[in-house]
Design an enzyme around this catalytic site. Structure first.
Site, PDB file in Angstrom:
ATOM      1  N   CYS A 210       0.835  -1.200   0.000  1.00 57.56           N
ATOM      2  CA  CYS A 210       0.000   0.000   0.000  1.00 57.56           C
ATOM      3  C   CYS A 210       0.876   1.258   0.000  1.00 57.56           C
ATOM      4  CB  CYS A 210      -0.913   0.010   1.220  1.00 57.56           C
ATOM      5  SG  CYS A 210      -2.192  -1.264   1.175  1.00 57.56           S
ATOM      6  N   CYS A 236       1.958  -8.380   6.614  1.00 62.66           N
ATOM      7  CA  CYS A 236       0.655  -7.718   6.663  1.00 62.66           C
ATOM      8  C   CYS A 236      -0.344  -8.500   7.495  1.00 62.66           C
ATOM      9  CB  CYS A 236       0.109  -7.512   5.249  1.00 62.66           C
ATOM     10  SG  CYS A 236      -0.300  -9.057   4.399  1.00 62.66           S
TER      11      CYS A 236
END
Length: 252
Positions: A210, A236
């Site tokens: 991201c 993540c």
């Protein structure tokens, strides 16, 4: 790497699934990456899906899957925080490789409204942000599949050093056909097959997630050093097993 040194099971997986992962890893020992994928396809059939970030290394595994069966389901989690370059790279690869079942999944709007209404959760709590934007939607999208393909490699991080070709995770198996590959192996395959590079790689991004939580990587740094820069975080959450995912705010 000896079978007994590999991480075969995680995330409260059953003994039966761990045994299946161990047996498949033994069968895959010594096979090339594409042969490992064919083994997984033969074993799981329609129960197999590829999870792809369409990131820095993704073209290689996507090409292998497309060569074997372009109708293989490919799951892409669009967190709403990705680089525009990643979305355009996805579209270019899908067209180039002829993939026919790419599923872009997004966080549930109601969950975002409740947990991250202003879109700034990444700044306050990266684990919770990954949980609602990535871990939860991926878990939902994998319903009905028995095994999913990942592009993880042992050299990427200490948490991946003992990665097995097949591993048990919760109620599913994962296959890691590139587990033993190096960055040079990936680049050599990409060049040999004339696959497009992610446009951000040339700008110093070697592992791409991201936008708010991805940084450039300096020469000599670990290729994932730019992920969650300055934080004691290397994953993540999607590969931490069921117990790990619960810690990220999702028990799915």
């Amino acid at each position: 790497m000896a079978l007994d040194a590999l991480d075969i099971g995680a995330g409260l997986a059953s003994d039966a699934l761990k045994a299946e992962a161990r047996a498949l890893t033994a069968r895959a020992d010594g096979l090339g990456a594409e042969a490992v994928l064919r083994l997984a396809r033969d074993h799981f059939g329609a129960g197999l899906a590829l999870v792809s970030s369409f990131g820095a290394d993704s073209a290689v595994l996507l090409h292998m899957v497309a060569t074997i069966d372009p109708a293989t389901p490919v799951i892409f989690v669009d967190t709403g925080k990705l680089f525009g370059e990643t979305l355009r790279h996805r579209d270019a690869l899908v067209a180039r490789l002829g993939l026919t079942d790419v599923r872009s999944v997004k966080p549930e709007p109601a969950r975002l409204a409740a947990v991250d209404p202003e879109g700034t959760l990444w700044y306050r709590d990266t684990d919770a942000c990954c949980g609602v934007r990535k871990v939860e939607p991926l878990a939902l999208s994998l319903t009905g599949f028995d095994c999913w393909i990942t592009g993880r490699k042992r050299h990427q991080a200490e948490t991946r050093a003992n990665l097995a070709l097949f591993e048990a995770d919760g109620d599913k198996l994962k296959v890691n056909p590139l587990a033993g590959w190096t960055s040079r192996d990936v680049e050599a395959y990409r060049v040999a097959h004339d696959l497009p590079a992610h446009p951000l790689v040339a700008d110093g991004y070697r592992s791409i997630g991201c936008m708010p939580c991805t940084d450039r990587v300096a020469e000599g740094e670990d290729e994932r050093a730019g992920r969650w820069r300055g934080k004691a975080k290397t994953e993540c959450g999607i590969h931490l097993g069921l117990a790990g995912r619960e810690a990220f705010g999702s028990g799915i």
